[in-house]
Design a protein around this motif. Structure first.
Motif, short mmCIF file in Angstrom:
data_model
loop_
_atom_site.label_atom_id
_atom_site.label_comp_id
_atom_site.label_asym_id
_atom_site.label_seq_id
_atom_site.Cartn_x
_atom_site.Cartn_y
_atom_site.Cartn_z
N ASN A 219 0.83 -1.21 0.00
CA ASN A 219 0.00 0.00 0.00
C ASN A 219 0.86 1.26 0.00
OD1 ASN A 219 -2.36 -1.48 0.01
ND2 ASN A 219 -2.57 -1.47 2.24
N GLU A 220 1.95 1.25 0.77
CA GLU A 220 2.82 2.41 0.80
C GLU A 220 3.51 2.63 -0.55
OE1 GLU A 220 3.87 1.88 5.56
OE2 GLU A 220 5.49 1.82 4.09
N LEU A 221 3.99 1.54 -1.15
CA LEU A 221 4.66 1.64 -2.45
C LEU A 221 3.70 2.16 -3.52
CD1 LEU A 221 7.09 -0.91 -4.03
CD2 LEU A 221 5.14 -0.11 -5.35
N GLU A 222 2.49 1.61 -3.57
CA GLU A 222 1.54 2.03 -4.60
C GLU A 222 1.11 3.49 -4.41
OE1 GLU A 222 -1.53 -0.93 -4.37
OE2 GLU A 222 -0.43 -2.35 -5.66
N THR A 223 1.03 3.95 -3.17
CA THR A 223 0.69 5.35 -2.92
C THR A 223 1.79 6.27 -3.44
OG1 THR A 223 -0.57 4.73 -0.94
CG2 THR A 223 0.12 7.03 -1.12
N ILE A 224 3.04 5.88 -3.23
CA ILE A 224 4.16 6.67 -3.73
C ILE A 224 4.21 6.65 -5.25
CG2 ILE A 224 6.70 6.73 -3.86
CD1 ILE A 224 6.68 5.86 -0.88
N ALA A 225 4.01 5.48 -5.85
CA ALA A 225 4.01 5.38 -7.31
C ALA A 225 2.95 6.28 -7.91
CB ALA A 225 3.79 3.93 -7.74
N GLN A 226 1.76 6.25 -7.34
CA GLN A 226 0.66 7.08 -7.85
C GLN A 226 1.02 8.56 -7.76
OE1 GLN A 226 -3.04 6.63 -5.70
NE2 GLN A 226 -4.25 7.38 -7.41
N ALA A 227 1.64 8.95 -6.64
CA ALA A 227 2.03 10.35 -6.46
C ALA A 227 3.09 10.78 -7.48
CB ALA A 227 2.54 10.57 -5.04
N LYS A 228 3.89 9.82 -7.95
CA LYS A 228 4.92 10.12 -8.94
C LYS A 228 4.40 9.99 -10.38
CE LYS A 228 9.17 8.69 -8.12
NZ LYS A 228 9.88 9.93 -7.80
N GLY A 229 3.11 9.68 -10.53
CA GLY A 229 2.52 9.57 -11.85
C GLY A 229 2.77 8.25 -12.53
N ILE A 230 3.11 7.21 -11.75
CA ILE A 230 3.37 5.88 -12.29
C ILE A 230 2.12 5.03 -12.08
CG2 ILE A 230 4.81 3.81 -12.17
CD1 ILE A 230 6.40 6.19 -13.07
N ASP A 231 1.47 4.64 -13.18
CA ASP A 231 0.28 3.79 -13.11
C ASP A 231 0.72 2.34 -13.31
OD1 ASP A 231 -2.12 2.50 -13.24
OD2 ASP A 231 -2.93 3.67 -14.92
N ILE A 232 0.96 1.64 -12.21
CA ILE A 232 1.50 0.28 -12.29
C ILE A 232 0.55 -0.64 -13.05
CG2 ILE A 232 2.31 -1.69 -10.94
CD1 ILE A 232 3.14 0.18 -8.74
N ASN A 233 -0.74 -0.34 -13.05
CA ASN A 233 -1.71 -1.19 -13.75
C ASN A 233 -1.44 -1.26 -15.25
OD1 ASN A 233 -3.20 -1.90 -11.44
ND2 ASN A 233 -4.36 0.01 -11.54
N LYS A 234 -0.75 -0.26 -15.81
CA LYS A 234 -0.43 -0.29 -17.24
C LYS A 234 0.56 -1.39 -17.60
CE LYS A 234 -1.24 4.61 -18.31
NZ LYS A 234 -0.60 5.88 -18.76
N SER A 235 1.23 -1.93 -16.60
CA SER A 235 2.25 -2.95 -16.87
C SER A 235 1.64 -4.27 -17.31
CB SER A 235 3.12 -3.16 -15.63
OG SER A 235 2.33 -3.62 -14.54
N GLY A 236 0.37 -4.50 -17.03
CA GLY A 236 -0.30 -5.71 -17.50
C GLY A 236 -0.18 -6.87 -16.53
N GLU A 237 -0.92 -7.93 -16.84
CA GLU A 237 -1.00 -9.10 -15.96
C GLU A 237 0.34 -9.81 -15.81
OE1 GLU A 237 -3.51 -10.24 -14.05
OE2 GLU A 237 -4.51 -8.37 -14.59
N LEU A 238 1.15 -9.86 -16.89
CA LEU A 238 2.41 -10.59 -16.83
C LEU A 238 3.35 -10.05 -15.77
CD1 LEU A 238 3.31 -11.17 -20.60
CD2 LEU A 238 2.72 -12.92 -18.90
N SER A 239 3.23 -8.77 -15.45
CA SER A 239 4.16 -8.15 -14.53
C SER A 239 3.75 -8.29 -13.07
CB SER A 239 4.30 -6.66 -14.86
OG SER A 239 4.88 -6.50 -16.13
N LYS A 240 2.62 -8.90 -12.81
CA LYS A 240 2.18 -9.07 -11.44
C LYS A 240 2.80 -10.28 -10.76
CE LYS A 240 -2.28 -6.76 -12.11
NZ LYS A 240 -3.75 -6.89 -12.06
N ARG A 241 3.58 -11.06 -11.51
CA ARG A 241 4.18 -12.25 -10.92
C ARG A 241 5.65 -12.35 -11.29
NH1 ARG A 241 4.64 -16.48 -14.67
NH2 ARG A 241 3.69 -16.05 -16.69
N GLY A 242 6.36 -13.10 -10.46
CA GLY A 242 7.76 -13.38 -10.74
C GLY A 242 7.90 -14.75 -11.36
N SER A 243 9.14 -15.22 -11.46
CA SER A 243 9.40 -16.55 -12.00
C SER A 243 8.85 -17.60 -11.03
CB SER A 243 10.89 -16.76 -12.19
OG SER A 243 11.41 -15.84 -13.13
N ALA A 244 8.38 -18.73 -11.56
CA ALA A 244 7.86 -19.81 -10.74
C ALA A 244 8.97 -20.40 -9.87
CB ALA A 244 7.26 -20.90 -11.64
N VAL A 245 8.69 -20.51 -8.56
CA VAL A 245 9.68 -21.05 -7.62
C VAL A 245 8.96 -21.95 -6.62
CG1 VAL A 245 11.25 -19.09 -7.81
CG2 VAL A 245 9.43 -19.04 -6.10
#
Length: 317
Positions: A219-245
């Motif tokens: 929540n803190e990270l997303e609040t800062i990103a939004q304040a900096k004009g970074i819309d993380i949702n534009k990154s798409g579904e692929l970016s919501k996960r890391g490599s399978a481990v």
């Protein structure tokens, strides 16, 4: 534009993935930048997935490099910027595959922005006694792109051509800043709490308490990103996960603590605390996490070893 000569600065867990892939590429020169004892060691080869690789070993005086891949630990970057500047010429493309969201800014302050292409890597690589290991099939790989038009630039095309038919997984994106922040979110929320607990990543599914800590950091990270004009949702579904481990996997911060190394916490929560202060956004979860991991570093350094101080007295406060 054609990339014929590639240098890697930092032949560790991330750099080994690049070396592994590009060693399979014909008609290019591939080398690592190193000096002194480290250069001597690298000349004996790098073991990756139980196989020896022998890239060229170049000094910081090497010239005519078309692509410089920076794969250092964050703490090593300030002392390496002069090396980066020495090997970069007018046409060199610099690709930083470091964690975090500010290594490009640090490098650009030394060499200027025009040589730098933004990028990130998702690879679950770890060091074993016989070298570096990762699963090439499950590795998501390298994501890169321009921060302004034309997004599908000549150097993007040149990097695509370089990476083709190598085994490397890669893709370009029109939303590279958003993608970088999406990975930053993964690192902060998944990397840091498990490092404090000292448990595998399965802890986030198996404990509501670990999930609560992860969500607070998010929540803190997303609040800062939004304040900096970074819309993380534009990154798409692929970016919501890391490599399978596996659930037992230990990410880089915990790997560092296990090995009694200092971590990259300054690049994660440290950066968010700094940005939060600049934007007047409170970051209590990140501040607690930052100080806990710094204290664990101090513990590894022996600061809290009181076995030889039997006569020392302290008082609870």
């Amino acid at each position: 534009m054609k990339i014929k000569k590639v240098a890697v600065l930092g032949a560790g867990a991330v750099g080994s993935y690049v070396i592994w892939g590009l060693s399979q590429k014909d008609n290019i020169q591939l080398g690592v930048i190193a000096e002194g004892e480290r250069a001597d060691r690298l000349k004996n080869g790098i073991t990756i997935n139980n196989e020896k690789y022998y890239p060229n070993v170049w000094s910081s005086t090497e010239k005519d490099i078309d692509l410089l891949v920076v794969a250092l630990k964050y703490n090593s970057l300030p002392s390496a910027v002069k090396t980066i500047a020495s090997v970069v010429n007018e046409n060199t493309v610099v690709m930083s595959l470091m964690n975090g969201v500010d290594s490009e800014e640090i490098i650009s302050a030394e060499i200027g922005k025009k040589n730098v292409i933004h990028s990130l890597i998702k690879v679950a690589s770890h060091k074993e006694n016989n070298g570096y290991c990762f699963n090439p099939e499950t590795t998501l790989g390298i994501i890169f792109g321009e921060t302004e038009e034309p997004y599908y630039s000549e150097r993007v095309k040149a990097i695509e051509e370089l990476f083709s038919n190598t085994g490397l997984h890669y893709r370009y994106t029109d939303y590279i800043l958003e993608e970088m922040w999406a990975k930053f979110r993964l690192n902060v929320c998944n990397n840091l709490p498990q490092a404090i607990l000292g448990a595998g990543v399965g802890c986030y599914e198996d404990s509501i308490h670990m999930k609560a800590i992860s969500d607070g950091l998010r929540n803190e990270l997303e609040t800062i990103a939004q304040a900096k004009g970074i819309d993380i949702n534009k990154s798409g579904e692929l970016s919501k996960r890391g490599s399978a481990v596996p659930a037992s996997a230990r990410y880089s911060t915990l790997q560092d603590l296990d090995a009694k190394r200092h971590t990259e916490i300054d690049m994660f929560s440290g950066a968010l605390i700094r940005m939060g202060k600049e934007l007047n956004i409170k970051t209590p979860y990140n501040e607690f996490t930052y100080h806990m991991i710094k204290a664990l570093e101090e513990k590894n350094d022996g600061k809290f070893d009181y076995t030889g101080d039997k006569d020392k007295v302290t008082w609870a406060k």
